[in-house]
Design a protein around this motif. Structure first.
Motif, PDB file in Angstrom:
ATOM      1  N   VAL A  97       0.469 -10.563 -28.338  1.00  0.00           N
ATOM      2  CA  VAL A  97      -0.815 -10.489 -29.238  1.00  0.00           C
ATOM      3  C   VAL A  97      -2.045  -9.985 -28.190  1.00  0.00           C
ATOM      4  O   VAL A  97      -2.019 -10.518 -26.872  1.00  0.00           O
ATOM      5  N   LYS A  98      -3.034  -9.203 -28.721  1.00  0.00           N
ATOM      6  CA  LYS A  98      -4.162  -9.027 -27.805  1.00  0.00           C
ATOM      7  C   LYS A  98      -5.602  -9.273 -28.606  1.00  0.00           C
ATOM      8  O   LYS A  98      -5.355  -9.306 -29.985  1.00  0.00           O
ATOM      9  N   LEU A  99      -6.486  -9.259 -27.926  1.00  0.00           N
ATOM     10  CA  LEU A  99      -7.637  -9.633 -28.377  1.00  0.00           C
ATOM     11  C   LEU A  99      -8.775  -8.647 -27.629  1.00  0.00           C
ATOM     12  O   LEU A  99      -8.855  -8.595 -26.522  1.00  0.00           O
ATOM     13  N   VAL A 100      -9.530  -8.001 -28.577  1.00  0.00           N
ATOM     14  CA  VAL A 100     -10.454  -7.010 -28.228  1.00  0.00           C
ATOM     15  C   VAL A 100     -11.878  -7.364 -28.555  1.00  0.00           C
ATOM     16  O   VAL A 100     -11.961  -7.456 -29.833  1.00  0.00           O
ATOM     17  N   ASP A 101     -12.816  -7.244 -27.987  1.00  0.00           N
ATOM     18  CA  ASP A 101     -14.410  -6.970 -28.340  1.00  0.00           C
ATOM     19  C   ASP A 101     -14.519  -5.694 -28.981  1.00  0.00           C
ATOM     20  O   ASP A 101     -14.286  -4.819 -28.346  1.00  0.00           O
ATOM     21  N   GLN A 102     -14.984  -5.721 -30.230  1.00  0.00           N
ATOM     22  CA  GLN A 102     -15.052  -4.495 -30.820  1.00  0.00           C
ATOM     23  C   GLN A 102     -15.872  -3.589 -30.405  1.00  0.00           C
ATOM     24  O   GLN A 102     -16.116  -2.469 -30.627  1.00  0.00           O
ATOM     25  N   SER A 103     -16.903  -4.204 -29.520  1.00  0.00           N
ATOM     26  CA  SER A 103     -17.851  -3.329 -28.710  1.00  0.00           C
ATOM     27  C   SER A 103     -17.040  -2.296 -27.675  1.00  0.00           C
ATOM     28  O   SER A 103     -17.402  -1.592 -27.082  1.00  0.00           O
ATOM     29  N   ALA A 104     -15.947  -2.920 -27.329  1.00  0.00           N
ATOM     30  CA  ALA A 104     -14.909  -2.297 -26.208  1.00  0.00           C
ATOM     31  C   ALA A 104     -13.635  -2.265 -26.910  1.00  0.00           C
ATOM     32  O   ALA A 104     -12.708  -3.129 -26.177  1.00  0.00           O
ATOM     33  N   PRO A 105     -13.304  -1.811 -27.970  1.00  0.00           N
ATOM     34  CA  PRO A 105     -12.004  -1.900 -28.474  1.00  0.00           C
ATOM     35  C   PRO A 105     -10.835  -1.561 -27.959  1.00  0.00           C
ATOM     36  O   PRO A 105      -9.777  -1.885 -28.346  1.00  0.00           O
ATOM     37  N   THR A 106     -10.843  -0.389 -26.897  1.00  0.00           N
ATOM     38  CA  THR A 106      -9.788  -0.147 -26.231  1.00  0.00           C
ATOM     39  C   THR A 106      -9.262  -1.002 -24.906  1.00  0.00           C
ATOM     40  O   THR A 106      -8.280  -0.782 -24.356  1.00  0.00           O
ATOM     41  N   THR A 107      -9.914  -2.134 -24.472  1.00  0.00           N
ATOM     42  CA  THR A 107      -9.554  -2.858 -23.411  1.00  0.00           C
ATOM     43  C   THR A 107      -9.330  -4.375 -23.845  1.00  0.00           C
ATOM     44  O   THR A 107     -10.405  -5.139 -24.294  1.00  0.00           O
ATOM     45  N   PRO A 108      -8.283  -4.745 -23.958  1.00  0.00           N
ATOM     46  CA  PRO A 108      -7.694  -6.029 -24.384  1.00  0.00           C
ATOM     47  C   PRO A 108      -8.532  -7.115 -23.486  1.00  0.00           C
ATOM     48  O   PRO A 108      -8.453  -6.818 -22.201  1.00  0.00           O
ATOM     49  N   ILE A 109      -8.772  -8.304 -23.755  1.00  0.00           N
ATOM     50  CA  ILE A 109      -9.603  -9.139 -23.062  1.00  0.00           C
ATOM     51  C   ILE A 109      -8.619  -9.974 -22.343  1.00  0.00           C
ATOM     52  O   ILE A 109      -7.450 -10.211 -23.032  1.00  0.00           O
ATOM     53  N   ALA A 110      -8.551 -10.394 -21.078  1.00  0.00           N
ATOM     54  CA  ALA A 110      -7.806 -11.221 -20.272  1.00  0.00           C
ATOM     55  C   ALA A 110      -7.674 -12.627 -20.819  1.00  0.00           C
ATOM     56  O   ALA A 110      -8.965 -13.217 -21.331  1.00  0.00           O
ATOM     57  N   ALA A 111      -6.517 -13.355 -21.113  1.00  0.00           N
ATOM     58  CA  ALA A 111      -6.514 -14.512 -21.417  1.00  0.00           C
ATOM     59  C   ALA A 111      -7.038 -15.524 -20.452  1.00  0.00           C
ATOM     60  O   ALA A 111      -6.572 -15.315 -19.339  1.00  0.00           O
ATOM     61  N   ALA A 112      -7.578 -16.806 -20.719  1.00  0.00           N
ATOM     62  CA  ALA A 112      -8.044 -17.804 -19.746  1.00  0.00           C
ATOM     63  C   ALA A 112      -6.726 -18.615 -19.641  1.00  0.00           C
ATOM     64  O   ALA A 112      -7.014 -19.196 -18.286  1.00  0.00           O
ATOM     65  N   ASP A 113      -5.713 -18.476 -20.404  1.00  0.00           N
ATOM     66  CA  ASP A 113      -4.453 -19.126 -19.981  1.00  0.00           C
ATOM     67  C   ASP A 113      -3.409 -18.534 -20.897  1.00  0.00           C
ATOM     68  O   ASP A 113      -3.552 -18.257 -21.916  1.00  0.00           O
ATOM     69  N   PHE A 114      -2.064 -18.376 -20.319  1.00  0.00           N
ATOM     70  CA  PHE A 114      -1.052 -17.952 -21.092  1.00  0.00           C
ATOM     71  C   PHE A 114       0.272 -18.411 -20.563  1.00  0.00           C
ATOM     72  O   PHE A 114       0.395 -18.585 -19.330  1.00  0.00           O
ATOM     73  N   SER A 115       0.929 -19.180 -21.456  1.00  0.00           N
ATOM     74  CA  SER A 115       2.270 -19.398 -21.319  1.00  0.00           C
ATOM     75  C   SER A 115       3.216 -19.488 -22.358  1.00  0.00           C
ATOM     76  O   SER A 115       2.801 -19.538 -23.410  1.00  0.00           O
ATOM     77  N   TYR A 116       4.487 -19.496 -21.925  1.00  0.00           N
ATOM     78  CA  TYR A 116       5.503 -19.620 -23.281  1.00  0.00           C
ATOM     79  C   TYR A 116       6.157 -20.914 -23.047  1.00  0.00           C
ATOM     80  O   TYR A 116       6.350 -21.594 -22.090  1.00  0.00           O
ATOM     81  N   VAL A 117       6.319 -21.677 -24.143  1.00  0.00           N
ATOM     82  CA  VAL A 117       6.786 -22.995 -24.079  1.00  0.00           C
ATOM     83  C   VAL A 117       8.337 -23.060 -24.345  1.00  0.00           C
ATOM     84  O   VAL A 117       8.916 -23.962 -23.477  1.00  0.00           O
ATOM     85  N   ASP A 118       8.906 -22.281 -24.817  1.00  0.00           N
ATOM     86  CA  ASP A 118      10.466 -22.241 -24.777  1.00  0.00           C
ATOM     87  C   ASP A 118      10.815 -20.888 -25.741  1.00  0.00           C
ATOM     88  O   ASP A 118      10.028 -20.390 -26.180  1.00  0.00           O
ATOM     89  N   ALA A 119      12.317 -20.706 -25.449  1.00  0.00           N
ATOM     90  CA  ALA A 119      12.714 -19.635 -26.017  1.00  0.00           C
ATOM     91  C   ALA A 119      13.714 -19.974 -26.945  1.00  0.00           C
ATOM     92  O   ALA A 119      15.003 -20.258 -26.574  1.00  0.00           O
ATOM     93  N   PRO A 120      13.643 -20.030 -28.230  1.00  0.00           N
ATOM     94  CA  PRO A 120      14.423 -20.432 -29.279  1.00  0.00           C
ATOM     95  C   PRO A 120      15.654 -19.483 -29.591  1.00  0.00           C
ATOM     96  O   PRO A 120      16.682 -19.809 -29.869  1.00  0.00           O
ATOM     97  N   ASP A 121      15.410 -18.378 -29.238  1.00  0.00           N
ATOM     98  CA  ASP A 121      16.334 -17.094 -29.651  1.00  0.00           C
ATOM     99  C   ASP A 121      16.285 -16.168 -28.286  1.00  0.00           C
ATOM    100  O   ASP A 121      15.411 -16.018 -27.705  1.00  0.00           O
ATOM    101  N   ALA A 122      17.363 -15.440 -28.139  1.00  0.00           N
ATOM    102  CA  ALA A 122      17.361 -14.409 -27.127  1.00  0.00           C
ATOM    103  C   ALA A 122      16.486 -13.526 -27.398  1.00  0.00           C
ATOM    104  O   ALA A 122      16.321 -12.802 -28.409  1.00  0.00           O
TER     105      ALA A 122
END
Length: 417
Positions: A131-156
């Motif tokens: 998933v990505k978030l963009v500022d609509q004034s710069a819509p082609t540049t996804p914003i870097a997340a302040a934090d990103f992690s995956y909790v677990d992997a329920p399915d392959a």
């Protein structure tokens, strides 16, 4: 039975003096253009007709146990057919989803809870399945997340993931995904710093990994800096503003085997021998060092030593401990060789690097900060001075005797008149 994970959520009003709220997937989905959140901090709107709800693709109800404390019974899909652009900052409609438009009334920190697919057997923030978030004034540049992690992997091939962003007061954002049926379960928010990407940039200060895992767009580009012409994919660009370019258009790059770096698996970038590469950081960002995780693309020992013979304009004559890298041969475990090069006080927006010997595969780890390029004095090598060695300008570009100004040769600076 295949489940289609698509989510939309309901708003809760601000709570107490420290405003906060949550938006979770409702059983009944709102119409296109509906305002589903309106509190003291943010507003959230659908763009197209929402898809998802509390049933799977077979019409059966389901329950998602995201973690020990999170359980969801409805989902929402933020998929688009085409990514946001200057002409359409919310992207184009996909049959199974709609992006969300988020308006920040005040500086607000948001946390996303969602399920995503793997990209090249890895999970990296803002890759082709994220998933990505963009500022609509710069819509082609996804914003870097302040934090990103995956909790677990329920399915392959899937993982339950959390992601945090800092929204800035007065800005309007688009939340979207492309190329995946991404399942968004909840958005939480609270009053925050609104630091965004640092100094107004859409890319936050911090540590980044440059790899093929995040599916760069590949293209061929010919510039005056190149020594050859050809038709290979010699340039990779990423949506968050990074790019790597091989400075010969007859040389190309592709994906290599996965390796594990700091506990995360990344797909390496595979390049041929002998051509200079140039890493460009997002606008307004600089770095003081670079770390390579690399291996030789051979299954057994080879006669040609493979190492970095030039990094940031400093050349190395032999693959010894003080200079280039003896890169490990390809192993079943994908164990890479690691080497860090500091720029000795310089702050660079573009960093060149050149490998020699056998074909190599690499991942870059780099710490970036907001700032302007500043070039310091590099350490002068006292031995192995070669008067015929390549000459580079302060941007790390190879130049000839007609170039006037400060240059780097044999790792030392001098003025070429």
């Amino acid at each position: 039975m295949k489940k289609i994970f698509t989510l939309i959520a309901m708003a809760l009003t601000a709570i107490g003096a420290n405003a906060q709220g949550s938006w979770v997937a409702p059983a009944e989905l709102p119409a296109a253009g509906a305002r589903v959140v309106n509190d003291d901090l943010i507003q959230i709107f659908t763009v197209y007709e929402a898809k998802g709800g509390d049933k799977d693709s077979d019409g059966n109800p389901f329950t998602i146990n995201f973690s020990a404390t999170k359980t969801y019974t409805s989902v929402f899909n933020v998929r688009v057919d085409a990514a946001p652009s200057a002409d359409n900052p919310t992207g184009t409609q996909h049959a199974n989803g709609t992006p969300l438009e988020i308006k920040a009334k005040k500086n607000t920190d948001i946390t996303l809870y969602y399920r995503r697919q793997a990209a090249n057997e890895a999970y990296a923030s803002n890759d082709g399945k994220d998933v990505k978030l963009v500022d609509q004034s710069a819509p082609t540049t996804p914003i870097a997340a302040a934090d990103f992690s995956y909790v677990d992997a329920p399915d392959a091939g899937y993982a339950y993931t959390t992601k945090k962003y800092a929204l800035e007061e007065g800005k309007t954002y688009t939340l979207w995904a492309r190329g995946t049926t991404l399942a968004l379960y909840e958005i939480e928010w609270a009053a925050g710093s609104g630091s965004g990407g640092g100094g107004g940039s859409t890319v936050a200060d911090g540590t980044y990994y440059i790899s093929y895992s995040i599916e760069p767009a590949l293209s061929n580009e010919t510039t005056a800096e190149m020594t050859n012409t050809g038709s290979s994919n010699n340039k990779a660009t990423w949506e968050n503003g990074f790019s790597v370019m091989i400075m010969r258009s007859d040389k190309g790059m592709s994906s290599g085997s996965p390796i594990t770096v700091d506990g995360t698996q990344y797909t390496t970038i595979k390049v041929s021998n002998g051509a200079q590469n140039k890493l460009t950081l997002p606008e307004g960002k600089v770095a003081e060092s670079i770390t390579f995780y690399s291996y030789v693309n051979k299954d057994a020992a080879t006669e040609r030593d493979s190492y970095w013979k030039e990094v940031a304009g400093v050349t190395y004559d032999t693959p010894d401990a003080s200079g280039g890298i003896f890169q490990n041969y390809k192993e079943t475990e994908g164990t890479p060789d690691m080497r860090t090069y500091s720029f000795n006080g310089s702050k660079l927006n573009t960093i060149t690097f050149t490998n020699t010997g056998e074909q190599c595969c690499y991942v870059i780890k780099i710490d970036i900060v907001t700032g302007s390029p500043v070039t310091g004095i590099q350490t002068i090598k006292a031995a192995n001075i070669d008067l015929n060695a390549p000459v580079y300008n302060l941007s790390g570009q190879k130049v000839d005797s007609s170039y006037k100004g400060v240059v780097i040769q044999n790792g030392a600076k001098r003025i070429q008149k």
